[in-house]
Design an enzyme around this catalytic site. Structure first.
Site, PDB file in Angstrom:
ATOM      1  N   ASP A  11       1.062  -3.039  19.707  1.00  0.00           N
ATOM      2  CA  ASP A  11       0.441  -1.737  19.916  1.00  0.00           C
ATOM      3  C   ASP A  11      -0.647  -1.624  18.832  1.00  0.00           C
ATOM      4  OD1 ASP A  11       0.105   1.067  20.578  1.00  0.00           O
ATOM      5  OD2 ASP A  11       1.314   1.530  18.808  1.00  0.00           O
ATOM      6  N   ASP A  13      -2.532   1.850  17.662  1.00  0.00           N
ATOM      7  CA  ASP A  13      -2.486   3.073  16.854  1.00  0.00           C
ATOM      8  C   ASP A  13      -1.124   3.223  16.170  1.00  0.00           C
ATOM      9  OD1 ASP A  13      -5.089   4.103  17.609  1.00  0.00           O
ATOM     10  OD2 ASP A  13      -4.246   4.557  19.568  1.00  0.00           O
TER      11      ASP A  13
HETATM   12  C1  BG6 Z   1      -2.587   5.604  22.227  1.00  0.00           C
HETATM   13  C2  BG6 Z   1      -2.253   6.685  21.239  1.00  0.00           C
HETATM   14  O1  BG6 Z   1      -2.648   4.383  21.576  1.00  0.00           O
HETATM   15  O2  BG6 Z   1      -3.855   5.870  22.841  1.00  0.00           O
HETATM   16  C3  BG6 Z   1      -2.316   8.046  21.890  1.00  0.00           C
HETATM   17  O3  BG6 Z   1      -0.942   6.458  20.732  1.00  0.00           O
HETATM   18  C4  BG6 Z   1      -3.681   8.241  22.544  1.00  0.00           C
HETATM   19  O4  BG6 Z   1      -2.088   9.036  20.914  1.00  0.00           O
HETATM   20  C5  BG6 Z   1      -3.940   7.111  23.525  1.00  0.00           C
HETATM   21  O5  BG6 Z   1      -3.748   9.482  23.227  1.00  0.00           O
HETATM   22  C6  BG6 Z   1      -5.306   7.202  24.215  1.00  0.00           C
HETATM   23  O6  BG6 Z   1      -6.302   7.021  23.265  1.00  0.00           O
HETATM   24  P1  BG6 Z   1      -7.852   7.286  23.518  1.00  0.00           P
HETATM   25  O7  BG6 Z   1      -8.505   6.670  22.301  1.00  0.00           O
HETATM   26  O8  BG6 Z   1      -8.223   6.585  24.789  1.00  0.00           O
HETATM   27  O9  BG6 Z   1      -8.045   8.753  23.604  1.00  0.00           O
HETATM   28 MG    MG Z   2       1.269   3.528  18.420  1.00  0.00          MG
END
Ligand code: BG6
Ligand code: MG
Length: 222
Positions: A11, A13
């Site tokens: 993963d 984030d």
């Molecule tokens: C995930 C995060 O990796 O990505 C979420 O854990 C986030 O919190 C999701 O909403 C979508 O991310 P983005 O950058 O496309 O808005």
């Molecule tokens: Mg994560």
């Protein structure tokens, strides 16, 4: 038994870099503007959840689910993304969480394929900003995914892109939805941080995520 996993799938984030907190700050600002209070604990339930679905959960949390039409929701989501992308400017090669770069280097040396399974549409830009794109053999494209974690779709896409069998892979996550997604596709799950249920291996932080640790875990479990 194979002595090594066919691949390790990360993963992004909260595992590779601390962008989970930046997502929170951006959502908190949007939520405040529409009179909804969210805290870090609520934010845990948004980890691994797509942008659009996160907004729906925030509206529901604030008792305002019916108050915003599709266009207003799209605008709020875009506004959140603008704030978030702005905050990403602070990312540098030093923003990789402790131990992660060393692990990526070792996995290269060990010839273990590495994949990314993030539902973030900003993932490619983040890997570039951290200067670690070259360590990933395949990054699943979040734009092609229709279901957020805990659905296993993004992990299955990463395995398919690498040409590996999920049953012979390890997935690494900081979110409950992510652990559930990994477990749902038969991979072995590694959870980073406290309070994750069902992780096959639980580590307190990324510092503990080393190849010797993963290798011992793999050999014990397979
Ligand atoms: C995930 C995060 O990796 O990505 C979420 O854990 C986030 O919190 C999701 O909403 C979508 O991310 P983005 O950058 O496309 O808005
Ligand atoms: Mg994560």
């Amino acid at each position: 038994m194979n002595s090594k996993p066919q691949a390790i799938i990360f993963d992004l984030d909260g595992v590779i870099t601390d962008t989970a907190h930046l997502h929170f700050l951006a959502w908190q600002q949007i939520a405040n503007e529409i009179g909804i209070v969210i805290d870090e604990q609520f934010n845990d339930s948004l980890k691994g959840i797509s942008r659009g679905e996160s907004l729906q959960r925030i509206l529901q949390h604030g008792g305002k689910a019916g108050e915003f039409g599709a266009e207003a929701c799209a605008q709020l989501a875009e506004q959140k993304n603008r704030l978030y992308v702005h905050s990403l400017r602070q990312l540098t090669a030093d923003s990789v969480l402790p131990g992660i770069r060393e692990l990526l280097v070792t996995l290269r040396e060990e010839h273990i394929p590495v994949g990314l399974a993030s539902v973030s549409l900003n993932a490619p830009a983040i890997l570039q900003a951290l200067d670690i794109r070259a360590y990933f053999d395949f990054c699943a494209d979040a734009a092609l995914i229709s279901r957020s974690k805990p659905d296993p779709e993004i992990f299955l896409a990463a395995c398919a892109g690498l040409g590996v069998d999920p049953q012979h892979c390890i997935g690494i996550e900081d979110a409950q939805a992510g652990i559930d997604a990994i477990n749902a596709c038969g991979m072995l799950s590694v959870g980073i941080g406290a309070g994750l249920n069902g992780a096959n291996l639980q580590l307190p932080s990324t510092e503990f995520l080393t190849w010797p640790c993963l290798s011992a875990f793999w050999q014990n479990d397979k």
